[in-house]
Each structure stands twice: as structure tokens, then as C-alpha cells.
Scaffold this active site. Structure first.
Site, mmCIF file in Angstrom:
data_model
loop_
_atom_site.group_PDB
_atom_site.id
_atom_site.type_symbol
_atom_site.label_atom_id
_atom_site.label_comp_id
_atom_site.label_asym_id
_atom_site.label_seq_id
_atom_site.Cartn_x
_atom_site.Cartn_y
_atom_site.Cartn_z
ATOM 1 C CG HIS A 92 -3.478 -5.209 3.415
ATOM 2 N ND1 HIS A 92 -2.653 -4.080 2.646
ATOM 3 C CD2 HIS A 92 -3.486 -6.364 2.810
ATOM 4 C CE1 HIS A 92 -2.258 -5.128 1.760
ATOM 5 N NE2 HIS A 92 -2.603 -6.236 1.645
ATOM 6 C CG ASP A 152 -1.863 -1.248 1.205
ATOM 7 O OD1 ASP A 152 -2.233 -1.477 0.151
ATOM 8 O OD2 ASP A 152 -2.171 -1.796 2.455
HETATM 9 N N1 LIG Z 1 -0.531 -8.487 1.732
HETATM 10 C C1 LIG Z 1 -0.679 -7.942 0.332
HETATM 11 O O1 LIG Z 1 -0.319 -6.831 0.196
HETATM 12 C C2 LIG Z 1 -0.971 -8.873 -0.479
HETATM 13 C C3 LIG Z 1 -0.878 -8.722 -2.035
HETATM 14 C C4 LIG Z 1 -1.256 -9.488 -2.950
HETATM 15 C C5 LIG Z 1 -1.400 -10.848 -2.574
HETATM 16 N N2 LIG Z 1 -1.595 -11.225 -1.281
HETATM 17 C C6 LIG Z 1 -1.841 -12.583 -0.738
HETATM 18 O O2 LIG Z 1 -0.704 -13.293 -0.744
HETATM 19 C C7 LIG Z 1 -1.105 -14.717 -0.745
HETATM 20 C C8 LIG Z 1 -0.416 -15.425 -1.953
HETATM 21 O O3 LIG Z 1 -0.655 -14.915 -3.325
HETATM 22 P P1 LIG Z 1 0.045 -15.634 -4.459
HETATM 23 O O4 LIG Z 1 -0.651 -14.768 -5.323
HETATM 24 O O5 LIG Z 1 1.431 -15.841 -4.170
HETATM 25 O O6 LIG Z 1 -0.915 -17.154 -4.429
HETATM 26 P P2 LIG Z 1 -0.562 -18.489 -5.089
HETATM 27 O O7 LIG Z 1 -1.669 -19.341 -5.033
HETATM 28 O O8 LIG Z 1 0.259 -18.350 -6.276
HETATM 29 O O9 LIG Z 1 0.777 -19.103 -4.122
HETATM 30 C C9 LIG Z 1 0.393 -19.456 -2.828
HETATM 31 C C10 LIG Z 1 1.359 -20.616 -2.459
HETATM 32 O O10 LIG Z 1 0.975 -21.087 -1.364
HETATM 33 C C11 LIG Z 1 1.179 -22.494 -1.169
HETATM 34 N N3 LIG Z 1 0.563 -23.060 -0.013
HETATM 35 C C12 LIG Z 1 -0.505 -23.689 -0.052
HETATM 36 N N4 LIG Z 1 -0.966 -24.153 1.170
HETATM 37 C C13 LIG Z 1 0.322 -24.137 1.813
HETATM 38 C C14 LIG Z 1 0.565 -24.438 3.076
HETATM 39 N N5 LIG Z 1 -0.399 -25.138 3.862
HETATM 40 N N6 LIG Z 1 1.786 -24.247 3.381
HETATM 41 C C15 LIG Z 1 2.542 -23.313 2.789
HETATM 42 N N7 LIG Z 1 2.295 -23.185 1.497
HETATM 43 C C16 LIG Z 1 1.073 -23.625 1.170
HETATM 44 C C17 LIG Z 1 0.958 -22.894 -2.695
HETATM 45 O O11 LIG Z 1 1.245 -24.301 -2.732
HETATM 46 C C18 LIG Z 1 1.367 -21.805 -3.544
HETATM 47 O O12 LIG Z 1 2.687 -21.965 -4.038
HETATM 48 C C19 LIG Z 1 -2.610 -14.707 -0.998
HETATM 49 O O13 LIG Z 1 -3.336 -14.761 0.208
HETATM 50 C C20 LIG Z 1 -2.871 -13.124 -1.431
HETATM 51 O O14 LIG Z 1 -4.145 -13.079 -1.354
HETATM 52 C C21 LIG Z 1 -1.133 -10.384 -0.345
#
Ligand SMILES: NC(=O)c1ccc[n+]([C@@H]2O[C@H](COP(=O)([O-])OP(=O)(O)OC[C@H]3O[C@@H](n4cnc5c(N)ncnc54)[C@H](O)[C@@H]3O)[C@@H](O)[C@H]2O)c1
Ligand SMILES: *[C@@H]1O[C@H](CO)[C@@H](O)[C@H](O)[C@H]1NC(C)=O
Ligand SMILES: *[C@@H]1O[C@H](CO)[C@@H](O)[C@H](O)[C@H]1NC(C)=O
Ligand SMILES: *[C@@H]1O[C@H](CO)[C@@H](O)[C@H](O)[C@H]1NC(C)=O
Length: 345
Positions: free
Chosen positions: A209, A182
Site C-alpha cells: 500500500h 488505490d
Molecule cells: N489506507 C490509506 O489509503 C490511507 C490514506 C490516507 C491516509 N491514511 C492514514 O490514515 C490515518 C489517519 O489520517 P488522518 O488524515 O485522518 O489523520 P488525522 O491526524 O487528521 O486524524 C487522526 C485521528 O486519530 C486520533 N487519534 C490519535 N491517537 C489516537 C488513539 N490512541 N486512539 C484513537 N484515536 C486516536 C486523533 O485524535 C485524530 O482525530 C493516518 O495514519 C494516515 O496516514 C491511510
């Protein structure tokens, strides 16, 4: 004063200093090495984030955990000619090994929406993942600084906090919801609007957030900037909805991953530098807070070797920002309750 006495005083001060350092858990030189664990390392965020961490001299050990693909990701990254030693851990049976000795744990794990999933299912999936990762941290690396990226951050931070509290190892100064993206977005848009060097702009972003809880404090931007009321409103709304902008542009291929990886790395480096004893490390993050009525709230934080050293608070808000804050609080309180109820049910 006689130089002999002065020298004596100096050397006893040195010795006392040394003893204090040796007694404290966080002797700065003990952190010349920093082990960072990334949980969810194979994902859209996890891979580029791990790449950025591998490229940095701040990280000496990089532990990559996921439930899929980590052997490949780790092998690939391990060939990069930087010092960080990379190791991959795959599946829950290797989770504890992945976390052993970690001083920083960054969590971008999640499961994307699948057809037929309700909003509640979607919430429960990531909530359970964060809960289980936090349980393992409580057992293996209870003193680690934990940065949670997994959404919904407004609830996953309270979830991890409740888990650590139940395990008797909760330190509110060590758990952070990573809201750096952000700030990064606000800096970029303000710089664009005023034709400034974006690397020199700093806009604090407070609150929660997502959506209306994201409150950019443009009145406190450095360098200071002026906008008309309409432009200010438009910029604020864009910062609050940038996530959606990316989701639309990616047209079904996910949400922000590359900019999030950048923001996650920026936040992780701040933690590394704080661990190493560098002074004046300030970042915004969503943390346990008593600045407002919401139990968790993002504000600028002074971060030291043991996590939050000082919550720098809201500063002086404009009337416009005060209105945004008033709108955010009831929303935030609801979401925090939801996270706590999830753990306590
Ligand atoms: N904080 C922020 O500003 C922000 C911004 C964008 C995305 N996000 C969040 O970040 C997270 C990840 O997003 P992404 O696009 O990389 O998703 P993604 O689905 O591409 O990746 C998620 C990963 O987590 C793994 N995973 C699933 N279960 C798991 C477990 N029990 N233990 C460990 N790993 C596990 C999956 O295998 C995958 O590799 C999401 O929750 C998304 O909403 C946050
Ligand atoms: C859970 O994480 C996935 C990414 O793995 C993300 O697409 C989804 O939006 C997250 N769920 C919630 C409720 O934010
Ligand atoms: C908390 O996050 C979820 C998912 O990102 C969102 O649906 C909800 O509106 C958020 N609540 C607040 C108050 O931001
Ligand atoms: C608010 O929190 C800070 C840091 O956690 C603490 O030092 C302070 O005593 C708290 N103030 C109140 C009023 O609870």
C-alpha cells in the site's frame, strides 16, 4: 417420486438447514443489525468517514471513538435523519465500551508528524496506537472484522495481527488493511483516460500500500482497456504516487482525507453486506496471504460473514505487471518484518 415423500424431504431439509444456521456463529439474520466502531473518528478521515457511515442503511449502530472531540462529532452526526444510532466515546477509559458488540472496527487513528520527529518516531507513534487498539479489540470484540486505515498499512496490519495472535484470538480472515483507495484511484484514472463511466470500471490493485508495492493490474481491468507501453507506465506510476500528489496539492494541510473516507466507506459497506449474507462480495485488501512470498499481500478477496471466504489470487499477469511484482516483494518483506519486530521487541 411421491409428493408426500418429496414434501417430507423438503421440510426435513428445511429443519436441518435451520439447525445448521442456528448452530453456526454467523446466522445471517443475526446480522440484520450491524454495529460499526470507528477508532480515530474525529480526524481528517474519521469525520467524513463517519458521516458516510451515518448516511447508510447498512449501519444500525455507529460507535465513534477518539482521544479528542468525539462528544461533539457524535452530537453533530446524531441529528442526521437516518436510522444509525450514534454514540461518542472519548479517551482510553471509554475505549472498551466503544468496542462492545462491534462487528466491524475501522481504524483511521494516527498522530501526524511533529517538528523534530524522526522517521522512526513517526512509525512508532501510529504503530503503538494500532497495537493498543488491537489489544482492546482482542479483549472486547475478538470476532469483529477489522479494517486498518492507519499508515503505514504495510506494517500496521502485521502489528495488529501479532497482537491478536499473542492474545490467542487471531483469525487471519478477519483483519484487513484498507487499500481500497488505490482501487478507487485506479478506476478513476483509467476511466478518465478512456472516457468511460468511472462507476463501471474495476481495476484490481494488488501488492502493498505504498510506492512501488502498489501494483494496479490494468491488464485485468473491466471493461478491458489497451494502452501503449509508455502510457501504461505513466498511469501505473501515477497510481503509485497519487498520495504524494494530494499531499503536494494540500500544501501542508495533510494527506488524502475525503477520497480516503469515500474508499473507507466503500470497504465498510462491503463488510456490512458480507455480514448480512449477501453473496459475491469482492474487494481488494491487504491481508495475511500465501499467494506470494510476502506474508501479507493485497489481492481480490471473496468476503463472507466470517471475513475472507476465498483469496482470489493474482490472476494472469502481463510481463509488465510481473516485473512490478518482482520489485515489490523484497520491499514488502522488509516492512512486514519491521511490523512484527515492533510487537515482539
Ligand atoms: N489506507 C490509506 O489509503 C490511507 C490514506 C490516507 C491516509 N491514511 C492514514 O490514515 C490515518 C489517519 O489520517 P488522518 O488524515 O485522518 O489523520 P488525522 O491526524 O487528521 O486524524 C487522526 C485521528 O486519530 C486520533 N487519534 C490519535 N491517537 C489516537 C488513539 N490512541 N486512539 C484513537 N484515536 C486516536 C486523533 O485524535 C485524530 O482525530 C493516518 O495514519 C494516515 O496516514 C491511510
Ligand atoms: C501516522 O498518522 C498520521 C495522521 O494522524 C499521518 O500523518 C502519518 O503520516 C502517519 N505515519 C506514518 C509513518 O505513516
Ligand atoms: C511502508 O510504508 C511506509 C510508510 O507509508 C513507507 O515509508 C515504506 O516505504 C513502505 N514500504 C513499502 C514496501 O511499501
Ligand atoms: C493458503 O491459505 C489458504 C487460506 O488461508 C489456506 O486454505 C491454504 O491451505 C493455504 N495454502 C498453503 C499452501 O499454505
Amino acid at each position: 417420486m411421491n409428493t408426500k415423500i418429496l414434501n417430507k424431504r423438503r421440510s426435513s431439509a428445511k429443519i436441518i438447514n435451520y439447525i445448521i444456521c442456528a448452530m453456526s456463529e454467523h446466522v445471517w439474520f443475526a446480522h440484520a443489525n450491524v454495529k460499526v466502531a470507528v477508532c480515530g473518528a474525529s480526524g481528517g478521515i474519521g469525520q467524513p468517514l463517519s458521516l458516510l457511515l451515518k448516511g447508510s442503511p447498512h449501519v444500525t449502530e455507529l460507535s465513534l471513538y477518539d482521544i479528542v472531540h468525539t462528544p461533539g462529532v457524535a452530537a453533530d452526526l446524531s441529528h442526521i435523519e437516518t436510522a444509525a444510532a450514534v454514540k461518542g466515546y472519548n479517551g482510553p477509559e471509554q475505549l472498551k465500551d466503544a468496542l462492545k458488540g462491534a462487528e466491524i472496527v475501522i481504524i483511521p487513528a494516527g498522530v501526524p508528524r511533529k517538528p523534530g520527529m524522526t522517521r522512526d518516531d513517526l512509525f512508532n507513534t501510529n504503530a503503538s496506537i494500532v497495537r493498543d487498539l488491537a489489544k482492546a479489540c482482542a479483549e472486547v470484540c475478538p470476532k469483529a472484522l477489522i479494517g486498518i486505515i492507519s499508515n503505514p498499512v504495510n506494517s500496521t496490519v502485521p502489528i495488529a495481527s501479532e497482537v491478536l495472535q499473542k492474545a490467542g484470538v487471531y483469525d487471519p480472515n478477519r483483519i484487513f488493511g484498507v487499500s481500497t483507495l488505490d482501487v478507487v484511484r485506479a478506476n478513476t484514472f483509467i476511466a478518465e483516460a478512456k472516457n468511460l463511466d468511472p462507476t463501471k470500471v474495476n481495476v484490481p490493485v494488488v501488492g502493498g500500500h505504498s510506492g512501488v508495492t502498489i501494483i494496479p493490474l490494468i491488464s485485468q481491468a473491466k471493461p478491458s482497456v489497451e494502452f501503449s507501453k509508455d502510457k501504461l507506465k505513466a498511469l501505473t506510476e501515477r497510481i503509485q504516487a497519487t498520495g504524494t500528489e494530494v499531499v503536494k496539492a494540500k500544501a501542508g494541510a495533510g494527506s488524502a482525507t475525503l477520497s480516503m473516507a469515500y474508499a473507507g466507506a466503500r470497504f465498510t459497506f462491503a463488510l456490512c453486506r458480507a455480514l448480512k449474507g449477501e453473496p459475491n462480495i469482492i474487494e481488494c485488501a491487504y491481508v495475511r496471504s500465501n499467494i506470494t512470498e510476502a506474508k501479507y499481500f493485497s489481492t481480490p478477496l471473496l468476503i463472507g460473514p466470517s471475513g475472507i471466504q476465498k483469496n482470489l489470487g493474482l490472476g494472469k499477469l502481463s510481463d509488465f505487471e510481473s516485473e512490478l511484482l518482482a520489485a515489490a516483494i523484497p520491499e514488502l518483506k522488509k516492512n512486514i518484518q519491521k511490523g512484527e519486530d515492533f510487537v515482539n521487541k
